[in-house]
Design an enzyme around this catalytic site. Structure first.
Site, PDB file in Angstrom:
ATOM      1  N   ASP A 160       1.055   1.201  -0.225  1.00 43.97           N
ATOM      2  CA  ASP A 160       1.215   1.887  -1.510  1.00 43.97           C
ATOM      3  C   ASP A 160       1.867   3.255  -1.372  1.00 43.97           C
ATOM      4  OD1 ASP A 160       0.286  -0.126  -3.161  1.00 43.97           O
ATOM      5  OD2 ASP A 160      -1.801   0.526  -3.035  1.00 43.97           O
ATOM      6  N   SER A 177     -10.415  -3.230   0.813  1.00 43.67           N
ATOM      7  CA  SER A 177      -9.837  -1.905   0.684  1.00 43.67           C
ATOM      8  C   SER A 177     -10.764  -0.962   1.440  1.00 43.67           C
ATOM      9  CB  SER A 177      -9.747  -1.523  -0.788  1.00 43.67           C
ATOM     10  OG  SER A 177      -9.560  -0.135  -0.892  1.00 43.67           O
ATOM     11  N   ARG A 184     -11.387  14.224  -0.871  1.00 45.95           N
ATOM     12  CA  ARG A 184     -10.330  14.376  -1.870  1.00 45.95           C
ATOM     13  C   ARG A 184     -10.018  15.825  -2.235  1.00 45.95           C
ATOM     14  NH1 ARG A 184      -8.842  10.129   0.287  1.00 45.95           N
ATOM     15  NH2 ARG A 184      -9.704   8.167  -0.439  1.00 45.95           N
TER      16      ARG A 184
END
Ligand code: ARG
Length: 402
Positions: free
Chosen positions: A16, A177, A97
């Site tokens: 991706d 994933s 993150r």
């Protein structure tokens, strides 16, 4: 007209994020793509990832090692907060993150980029964490999320990449994933989408199956200084080394697996598997040391703060005014939280078996049932009379009115 001229893209080396590079240029008219791969202790070789970005069309490919900051500024802060989302998930992915967002913003500012980009889809929490963290750090930067908009299936994405020389995954790609960093692994999708299906043993890499764990228990002593883990078994360690050793130690005994249904911010329930041995043991030990060193009211009040803190981190509000305010509270509570906790690791369980601190509020002379008891038994009587007074009056009143 393109959406931006110069973009810094968060890059993992996966399909991706690789496809994002030509996509940004071809479809969205971006003229310059700088990729940024953050090393957060995921154990990947970063040089091939750096090269893959260039082969995929990046104008510049950066690798930044942020493992030390990840451990110290993010993981250890969360341990001080005993942060467990929905009481179980120690936020191993969520904590990464805001740090990646910070690196993106710093590079964008240094390079004079007008946007940053990430490869998250529209269904997860990570897009929220990136977008909100970036907005908090630099509200003037645009955030581009091609994978949220391109609407390609996995096969279409791979085919699109092949046009631009992005090799399709050589290995038969895993149905899962997986997100990985120093703190552990998050595994979802594929067969795990059936919440009734037991996970295959081979999805686990950091934790042993109970059948293969040692029959002999192992002890570990964890030292803390003001709520920060500073050593294992009497040896001082830096944050990264400490987490790595404890991951191995606890993982070998099958400690650290979580299999849960979790509520995402975007409203979806998802089935998640985590392996986070060190983080879970550190939170357990830290909480025990707090029980020894904090007054009961602070301990009880902090539980509510911890719950809110965990939700904020999960929901992408790491850099937010409420989070800052909770940080100040938590820091204040940690001043006395120094000492050592002893745990026994055996067959999937970590059990606290001892704790000590020079700031201990445990008073042997008050607690003892033996000789040397200093507790004023007489005082208990008056205390109980007043403590129970509202209940006594209520009882009398309700009986009288019948
Ligand atoms: N559900 C977890 C979270 O929101 C983990 C997400 C992990 N991502 C992945 N690609 N497996 O923090």
């Amino acid at each position: 007209m393109g959406r931006a001229k110069k973009v810094v893209l968060a890059y993992s080396g996966g399909v991706d994020t690789s496809v994002c590079i030509p996509y940004l240029k071809q479809e969205w008219g971006v003229t310059e793509v700088i990729t940024l791969a953050a090393d957060l202790g995921q154990g990947d070789e970063l040089e091939p990832i750096r090269e893959k970005a260039l082969k995929s069309g990046a104008d510049e490919s950066l690798v930044i090692d942020a493992t030390a900051s990840f451990a110290k500024d993010y993981a250890f802060a969360a341990i001080q907060a005993n942060a467990l989302y929905e009481n179980r998930y120690p936020l191993s992915t969520a904590l990464a993150r805001p740090l990646i967002a910070k690196l993106l913003v710093e590079v964008a500012e240094q390079q004079g980029a007008d946007a940053v980009a990430h490869g998250c889809t529209g269904k997860g929490n990570d897009q929220v964490r990136f977008d909100v963290a970036i907005a908090a750090l630099n509200p003037a930067l645009n955030v581009l999320a091609p994978a949220r908009e391109w609407g390609m299936t996995r096969e279409e994405t791979i085919a699109y990449g092949e046009q631009f020389g992005i090799a399709s995954p050589v290995k038969k790609s895993s149905p899962y994933s997986i997100d990985r960093n120093l703190l552990g692994r998050s595994i979802e999708a594929g067969p795990l989408e059936d919440p009734w299906m037991e996970a295959d043993e081979d999805i686990y890499l950091l934790t042993q199956a109970i059948a293969n764990t040692p029959n002999q228990a192992e002890y570990v002593e964890i030292a803390f200084e003001q709520g920060i883990p500073i050593g294992l078994n009497g040896e001082s360690m830096n944050p990264v080394a400490l987490i790595q050793s404890l991951n191995q130690l606890a993982g070998r005994h099958g400690i650290g697996r979580i299999d849960m249904i979790e509520n995402r911010l975007v409203g979806i329930k998802s089935r998640e598997i985590y392996e986070t041995p060190a983080l879970l043991v550190l939170i357990q030990a830290h909480r025990e040391l707090e029980s020894l060193t904090l007054t009961s009211d602070v301990t009880h009040y902090k539980r509510g703060i911890e719950e809110t803190y965990s939700q904020l981190v999960y929901n992408g509000l790491w850099y937010s005014p409420l989070k800052q305010a909770l940080d100040a509270f938590i820091q204040q509570t940690q001043v006395q939280v120094s000492g050592t906790v002893r745990l026994k690791l055996h067959k999937g369980n970590a059990s606290v078996v001892g704790r000590k601190s020079s700031n201990s509020l445990y008073s042997p002379s008050l607690a003892t049932y033996g000789t040397g008891d200093q507790f004023d038994h007489k005082a208990a009587e008056g205390f109980i009379y007043i403590w129970g007074l509202p209940t006594r009056i209520w009882s009398q009143q309700t009986r009288d009115s019948h």
